[in-house]
Design an enzyme around this catalytic site. Structure first.
Site, PDB file in Angstrom:
ATOM      1  N   HIS A  70      33.266  33.942  18.946  1.00 17.40           N
ATOM      2  CA  HIS A  70      32.514  33.093  17.802  1.00 17.40           C
ATOM      3  C   HIS A  70      32.251  33.856  16.581  1.00 17.40           C
ATOM      4  CE1 HIS A  70      28.772  34.709  19.879  1.00 17.40           C
ATOM      5  NE2 HIS A  70      28.500  35.142  18.363  1.00 17.40           N
ATOM      6  N   ASN A 112      33.180  35.523  22.888  1.00 14.48           N
ATOM      7  CA  ASN A 112      33.931  34.374  23.157  1.00 14.48           C
ATOM      8  C   ASN A 112      34.625  33.858  21.955  1.00 14.48           C
ATOM      9  OD1 ASN A 112      32.016  33.255  21.562  1.00 14.48           O
ATOM     10  ND2 ASN A 112      31.178  31.957  23.052  1.00 14.48           N
ATOM     11  N   GLU A 148      30.303  28.316  18.100  1.00 12.40           N
ATOM     12  CA  GLU A 148      30.856  28.743  19.248  1.00 12.40           C
ATOM     13  C   GLU A 148      31.976  27.824  19.573  1.00 12.40           C
ATOM     14  OE1 GLU A 148      29.356  30.677  21.048  1.00 12.40           O
ATOM     15  OE2 GLU A 148      27.132  30.364  21.543  1.00 12.40           O
ATOM     16  N   ASP A 155      23.545  33.715   9.456  1.00 12.11           N
ATOM     17  CA  ASP A 155      22.804  32.852  10.408  1.00 12.11           C
ATOM     18  C   ASP A 155      21.433  33.375  10.904  1.00 12.11           C
ATOM     19  OD1 ASP A 155      23.488  35.215  11.801  1.00 12.11           O
ATOM     20  OD2 ASP A 155      25.039  34.241  13.088  1.00 12.11           O
TER      21      ASP A 155
HETATM   22  C1  GLP Z   1      25.629  37.182  17.233  1.00 15.06           C
HETATM   23  C2  GLP Z   1      25.868  37.012  15.926  1.00 15.06           C
HETATM   24  C3  GLP Z   1      27.481  37.092  15.164  1.00 15.06           C
HETATM   25  C4  GLP Z   1      27.829  38.536  15.847  1.00 15.06           C
HETATM   26  C5  GLP Z   1      28.008  38.512  17.059  1.00 15.06           C
HETATM   27  C6  GLP Z   1      28.487  39.592  17.785  1.00 15.06           C
HETATM   28  O1  GLP Z   1      25.932  36.253  17.948  1.00 15.06           O
HETATM   29  N1  GLP Z   1      25.613  35.690  15.448  1.00 15.06           N
HETATM   30  O2  GLP Z   1      27.452  37.119  13.890  1.00 15.06           O
HETATM   31  O3  GLP Z   1      29.145  38.792  15.166  1.00 15.06           O
HETATM   32  O4  GLP Z   1      26.765  38.128  17.982  1.00 15.06           O
HETATM   33  O5  GLP Z   1      27.378  40.742  17.928  1.00 15.06           O
HETATM   34  P1  GLP Z   1      27.748  42.238  18.414  1.00 15.06           P
HETATM   35  O6  GLP Z   1      28.042  42.689  17.036  1.00 15.06           O
HETATM   36  O7  GLP Z   1      26.272  42.497  18.677  1.00 15.06           O
HETATM   37  O8  GLP Z   1      28.928  42.172  19.393  1.00 15.06           O
END
Ligand code: GLP
Length: 235
Positions: free
Chosen positions: A132, A130, A137, A64
């Protein structure tokens, strides 16, 4: 369910295990890696940078990218990948959605077509608080392909720590869809920290619901979950 759960209470040991998985995939001939961003991936990329693993013949394809900030912005996922991995550990070819494209819908379509032309040997995933995955989402269709999506307040707040103010946190992103992610041959999901417990418990229980996107992985034939959460498969 073929979901393989490994609990590693020692985070360093967990990331060594993740590195080992990358290493054995490479040895087994994997050449195309789906990569992720987020705080969860930073210790793994650090270990990859300091390893002797060679990705110079490999292709990477990222999950992404934010829409609305330039590629060169310190918090773009393009910059994240350069800093945390690619500058020290170059891949032959790297793909990441272009969040600066004039027509972001067309860019999402181009990225999905690109994904369909590749076989992702292994996809690395983190998970949002959440539930995702990528930026899909809660409520996203399990049939979704790469698209431009609106970020929830929950996700924007979770990611606000990387920006100076909440207003600077992008409101949209281009993300691989859930169906796009599911096409990978093998998925490595890493979840560390108590705030990820509800999402991981739902996944382990097999409560498959579009309200918790990560639960879709229950239907994938080849998933490994590494977590530091004390959690049992039988709950
Ligand atoms: C972001 C990314 C995800 C990631 C998630 C968790 O929104 N788009 O790919 O897995 O957050 O992030 P973190 O690893 O900082 O908790």
């Amino acid at each position: 369910m073929t979901l393989n759960l490994e609990v590693w209470e020692d985070r360093d040991a967990l990331y060594n295990r993740a590195l080992e998985i990358f290493s054995s995939e490479l040895k087994n001939g994997a050449t195309t890696f789906g990569l992720a961003t987020g705080g969860t991936t930073i210790p793994l990329y650090e270990k990859m940078r300091n390893s002797s693993l060679d990705f110079s013949h490999c292709t990477s394809v990222n999950l992404d990218e934010y829409v609305g900030i330039p590629q060169g912005h310190s918090q773009s996922y393009y910059t994240f990948m350069q800093q945390h991995l690619f500058e020290a550990k170059p891949f032959n070819t790297t793909y990441i959605p272009n969040g600066e494209a004039e027509n972001v819908d067309a860019e999402a379509k181009r990225y999905e077509d690109l994904l369909k032309s590749l076989t992702v040997d292994m996809q690395l995933l983190g998970v949002g608080v959440n539930g995702h995955i990528g930026f899909n989402e809660p409520g996203t269709s399990f049939q979704s392909e790469t698209d431009v999506v609106e970020l929830t307040v929950s996700t924007r707040s979770a990611n606000a720590r990387f920006f100076d103010t909440m207003d600077e946190v992008p409101k949209q992103a281009i993300t691989m869809g859930i169906a796009s992610i599911m096409r990978a041959n093998y998925i490595l999901l890493i979840a560390v920290g108590e705030e990820k417990r509800p999402a991981i418990e739902a996944l382990i229980k097999g409560d498959i619901t579009e309200d918790i996107p990560v639960t879709r992985l229950c239907n994938h034939p080849n998933v490994i979950v590494l977590t530091d959460l004390k959690i049992s498969k039988d709950q």
